[in-house]
Enzyme design. Structure first.
Site, PDB file in Angstrom:
ATOM      1  N   SER A 785       0.303  68.787   5.339  1.00  0.00           N
ATOM      2  CA  SER A 785      -0.312  69.461   6.481  1.00  0.00           C
ATOM      3  C   SER A 785       0.665  70.309   7.282  1.00  0.00           C
ATOM      4  O   SER A 785       0.281  70.921   8.267  1.00  0.00           O
ATOM      5  CB  SER A 785      -0.998  68.444   7.384  1.00  0.00           C
ATOM      6  OG  SER A 785      -0.018  67.650   7.988  1.00  0.00           O
ATOM      7  N   LYS A 828      -4.332  64.257  16.065  1.00  0.00           N
ATOM      8  CA  LYS A 828      -3.414  65.376  16.276  1.00  0.00           C
ATOM      9  C   LYS A 828      -3.791  66.150  17.541  1.00  0.00           C
ATOM     10  O   LYS A 828      -2.913  66.537  18.316  1.00  0.00           O
ATOM     11  CB  LYS A 828      -3.451  66.300  15.057  1.00  0.00           C
ATOM     12  CG  LYS A 828      -2.742  65.702  13.850  1.00  0.00           C
ATOM     13  CD  LYS A 828      -2.905  66.569  12.633  1.00  0.00           C
ATOM     14  CE  LYS A 828      -2.166  65.981  11.447  1.00  0.00           C
ATOM     15  NZ  LYS A 828      -2.428  66.725  10.221  1.00  0.00           N
TER      16      LYS A 828
END
Ligand code: ADP
Length: 889
Positions: A785, A828
């Site tokens: 990611s 996140k």
């Protein structure tokens, strides 16, 4: 016993090296040397019963004089009034004698003992064919050597007898000295015999000797049986005079008696010590018998009996009861000192302690009360609480329902453990926590077999023993932290535990009998889902707790944490107040976490500091009497009326200064920024961090996911003179290394489009190395990611443009520049929110995950969705991506 014998004038001589045969003694010898074999053959074997030989002691004599000549010579001298003669054997003559004698000088004694053979046996050695004799000899009487000569291979001697005649004997026996001596000797001998007989538990036979054998012969017989030195033996042999012989013999008998007594004393001592434990055992047995007789078993009760009673009341199922009884019978047969005793006892204690049937009473489940309970313990977590209520509702309708095991997954400090204990409270059951973090050995779950030294039951059985009911809520904490190695796989043991089909007969290796776990309510917690083996995960229902927003943390702190912390430190809100603004400060500047554990810890630090101040002031007040008097009514009023007292009291004051010092303890300590800095140190985080980090080109802000929830991380890139290599640092896994390679390739391939290079074909890396670093060194990083973050850092580096400080990003990128979705979006975004990031660039396909993000957070943030890498770059730089319009993408 030998009668007085007629001695011939010559005797064949058998030398005894360093040994003496005394009259009356019987010995067995083996003759092997040619000379002695010859002697035995000619003097004993051939003459049968009439045969006699002389036994003459010889001594090794290194100091003996040199050879005298071939003929044996005699050196007769006088020795302490007695006649004695010395015969030296010349070395040159020795070839006719013993082989041994050839090398050494030997010293013949001048007195010997005539002996006859009681038994003779002849043997032939194989394979040499050498003849040997075994002779049992009996010593008869003393003689003295007049002359020594050789006959064939052996010696003969001319001898004269030394024993007294009958007439001489009779005369001596009249001697009063002799009579006293013989009485003494007999007394000593009698005592010795009785001591020996007592020891050997025989009787009578030796005593007969004392009556039948003349005393002078007895003296020889006794001494012959002692182990005494060669010198002493010689002197006994030399004691021709009866009085001398008797006094010597008496002395030796006495000495022997003494040594026997000393030895006896020592053995008695040793035996006494040895039998102490046996004695103890016997006494205990007797005591037990006496107690039984008296019916006096209650106090100081036999603990095995107590154990048995405990076992009886443990409510074991019948097959297990049988097994336990068998073990108990074995225990009863054992001595407490026996090796297996203790382990057997500990095992039975466990059987007796386990809650086979004991359960906490289940009252009718009140869902409303349970909900209130959950609400009062935890702020927010609406969905989680809802799911718990559903779970409880099913249990209420169908108590034996085998619903799935709840598994709370989330970062540390989000309330997983405390939720589990709330479930226990709502159900009215006991709560037991079993920590599985770091468990690598299957035996930790299942126990060690009892054959191992130091074996123990597994953690589950141990937990049940601790909690002492069979239906607790059992928390399997950190189920994702079990690992497997050579010692087995704990997860497979857990599978059995969590499987409702199997866990009614859980088999602990130590326990060795099945235990029913089906009544236990299992709840598990984990930080991450990935490490949990799929079969185990399959048996659990995952409930995720993503972490809290700062607003939620503030509420949790105000409603739950502060009251609890104050109470734990013996404080109250009247003594310490932490205003909301300060709690916010702590949340933003001192903690950056998904949960509230650090927050709680920091609040506790403040409470400790306050506790010190309050404690100090309480001591200070009584020092001034006036103040004290003044303070007392104040305090009493406060106690009576709560917090409104202060204003009424002030007008009563005479001295303002005293009043204010009295109030110092009465008024609460309010935490301010100065106190925060003093107690917690300078702030650890601020919102300027991102701005400062991205102040230079080549840095980008990424969002990553770790075991502690989401986190903001920076990627730094720099270029330097080199050979076009890519260097990567910062605890990286393989996947992230590949992402970096892809990012570099993509940037190089698009260099001209992005206006990074003047024209196509010019390599960005010509003569340069690129170094990419992921700071926050200790945290291992992996996962794809970071793709978009890496590209952004490289573009920023090569274009010398700074990235926007208010923006963070996440997303995987393909080699062709497509942005792919990633996991952990909710965590996140929460992390970005915590760090004061205002804009987040997300892959387009992660749009669906935004529903999970609390709306309060989304309201404060701009979420930018990207399909391709260019979209990311467009958003990441101030004023968009300036190169886009020129690119042919
Ligand atoms: P975890 O097991 O997830 O690591 P804990 O259950 O130990 O976390 O929680 C840490 C502390 O935070 C506990 O004191 C708990 O009561 C408190 N806590 C966490 N979440 C909440 C909440 N929503 N409401 C009230 N207290 C909370």
């Amino acid at each position: 016993m030998a009668e007085s014998v007629e001695l011939p004038s010559r005797l064949g001589i058998l030398p005894f090296r360093n040994k003496v045969l005394l009259p009356g003694a019987i010995i067995r010898i083996r003759c092997t040397s040619p000379s002695s074999v010859k002697l035995v053959e000619q003097e004993l074997w051939q003459r049968e019963e009439k045969g006699l030989i002389g036994i003459l002691p010889v001594r090794d004599a290194a100091e003996t004089a040199t050879a005298i000549g071939p003929v044996l010579s005699q050196d007769v001298g006088s020795d302490s009034g007695e006649r004695s003669s010395r015969v030296h054997v010349g070395a040159s003559d020795s070839h006719r004698l013993d082989v041994k004698n050839q090398q050494e000088n030997i010293h013949w004694h001048t007195r010997g003992v005539a002996a006859r053979a009681l038994h003779l046996s002849r043997g032939v050695e194989k394979p040499s064919g050498r003849v040997t004799y075994i002779v049992v000899l009996e010593g008869l009487c003393r003689f003295s050597v007049q002359e020594l000569s050789t006959r064939g291979t052996y010696y003969t001697a001319r001898i004269s007898p030394l024993e007294m005649t009958k007439a001489e004997m009779e005369q001596v026996e009249q001697d009063p000295d002799f009579m006293t001596l013989s009485r003494q000797f007999k007394a000593a001998a009698t005592e010795l015999i009785s001591v020996l007989e007592q020891k050997q538990k025989t009787e009578g036979r030796t005593k007969v000797l004392l009556e039948t054998v003349p005393v002078h012969k007895l003296a020889d017989i006794f001494v012959a049986s002692f182990e005494i030195s060669f010198e002493e033996q010689l002197s006994m042999l030399d004691s021709v005079d009866l009085k001398v012989r008797l006094s010597k013999a008496t002395e030796l008998v006495d000495r022997h008696l003494q040594s026997i007594r000393v030895a006896e004393k020592i053995t008695q001592k040793v035996e006494g010590q040895l039998s102490k434990s046996q004695k103890e055992f016997l006494l205990r047995q007797q005591m037990r018998a006496i107690k039984e007789e008296l019916g006096d078993n209650d106090d100081d009760e036999d603990d095995v009996a107590a154990l048995e009673r405990k076992m009886q009341s443990a409510g074991m199922p019948s097959n297990i009861w049988k097994h336990a009884q068998r073990e108990l019978r074995r225990l009863k047969k054992m001595q407490p000192q026996q090796p297996g005793y203790n382990s057997s006892r500990v095992y039975l204690e466990l059987l007796a302690d386990l809650p086979w049937q004991k359960a906490s009473e289940e009252h009718e489940l009140d869902l409303k009360a349970a909900k209130e309970h959950l609400d009062s313990d935890h702020y927010g977590l609406v969905k989680v609480k809802q799911r718990i209520i559903e779970y409880l509702a099913v249990r209420k309708l169908k108590p034996d329902a085998r619903g799935p095991v709840l598994c709370f997954v989330g970062p540390p400090g989000v309330g997983k453990t405390s939720l589990a204990s709330s479930i226990a409270a709502a159900l009215g059951r006991k709560f037991v926590r079993i920590s599985l973090g770091g468990v690598k050995d299957e035996a930790d779950i299942r126990g060690h077999r009892r054959t191992y030294i130091g074996s123990m039951p597994g953690r589950l059985i141990d937990g049940l023993k601790r909690v002492a009911v069979c239906n607790p809520v059992m928390l399997l904490d950190e189920i994702d932290k079990t690992g497997s190695d050579v010692r087995g796989d704990p997860a497979s043991a857990l599978l059995e535990v969590l499987d409702p089909e199997q866990n009614n007969a859980f088999n602990d290796h130590y326990l060795n009998v099945p235990f029913d776990l089906s009544k236990v309510v299992f709840v598990a917690t984990a930080n991450r889902l990935q490490p949990i083996p799929p079969p185990l995960l399959d048996r659990m229902e995952v409930i995720e707790l993503p972490g809290y927003t700062p607003e939620e943390k503030l509420k949790i702190a105000m409603r739950h944490l502060i009251p609890r912390v104050l109470e734990q430190h013996g404080l109250s809100s009247e003594l310490l107040q932490i205003p909301e603004a300060m709690v916010k400060h702590v949340i933003q500047r001192y903690t950056r976490e998904a949960g509230v554990r650090h927050l709680e810890r920091n609040l506790a630090a403040l409470a400790r500091a306050a506790a010190v101040r309050v404690a100090e002031q309480e001591q200070a007040v009584p020092l001034s009497k006036d103040v004290h008097r003044l303070a007392s009514p104040l305090l009493e009023n406060r106690l009576a009326d709560g917090g409104e007292v202060e204003m009424e009291v002030i007008p009563m004051a005479v001295n303002n200064h005293e009043i204010s010092s009295a109030f110092r303890i009465a008024s609460p300590l309010v935490v301010d920024e100065a106190m925060l800095e003093k107690v917690l140190g300078p702030p650890r985080f601020d919102d300027r961090e991102a701005a400062e980090r991205v102040a230079t080109p080549g840095v980008s802000v990424g969002l990553v996911w770790t075991a502690f929830g989401g986190e903001v991380q920076f990627v730094e890139a720099t270029a330097m003179v080199g050979k076009g290599e890519l260097h990567l640092t910062g605890q990286l896994g393989d996947v992230i290394k590949e992402s970096a390679q892809i990012a570099l390739t993509w940037v190089r391939a698009r260099a001209t489009d992005l206006k990074l290079a003047a024209s196509e074909g010019i390599s960005l890396l010509e003569g340069r190395d690129v170094h990419i670093h992921f700071p926050a060194g200790a945290v291992p990083k992996d996962g794809p990611s970071a793709g978009v973050t890496l590209v952004t850092a490289l573009v920023s580096l090569f274009s010398q443009q700074r990235m926007r400080a208010d923006t963070a990003m996440t997303g995987e990128m393909t080699l062709r520049g497509l942005v792919l979705p990633v996991g952990g979006v909710k965590d996140k975004i929460l992390a970005a929110h915590r760090c004061g990031v205002k804009r987040v660039i997300l892959p387009q396909r992660n749009l669906k995950d935004l529903v999970e993000v609390p709306t309060a957070v989304l309201a404060n943030m701009e979420i930018l969705l990207a399909k391709r890498m260019e979209d990311v770059l467009e958003q990441a730089f101030e004023g968009g991506c300036p190169w886009r319009q020129h690119s042919k993408l």
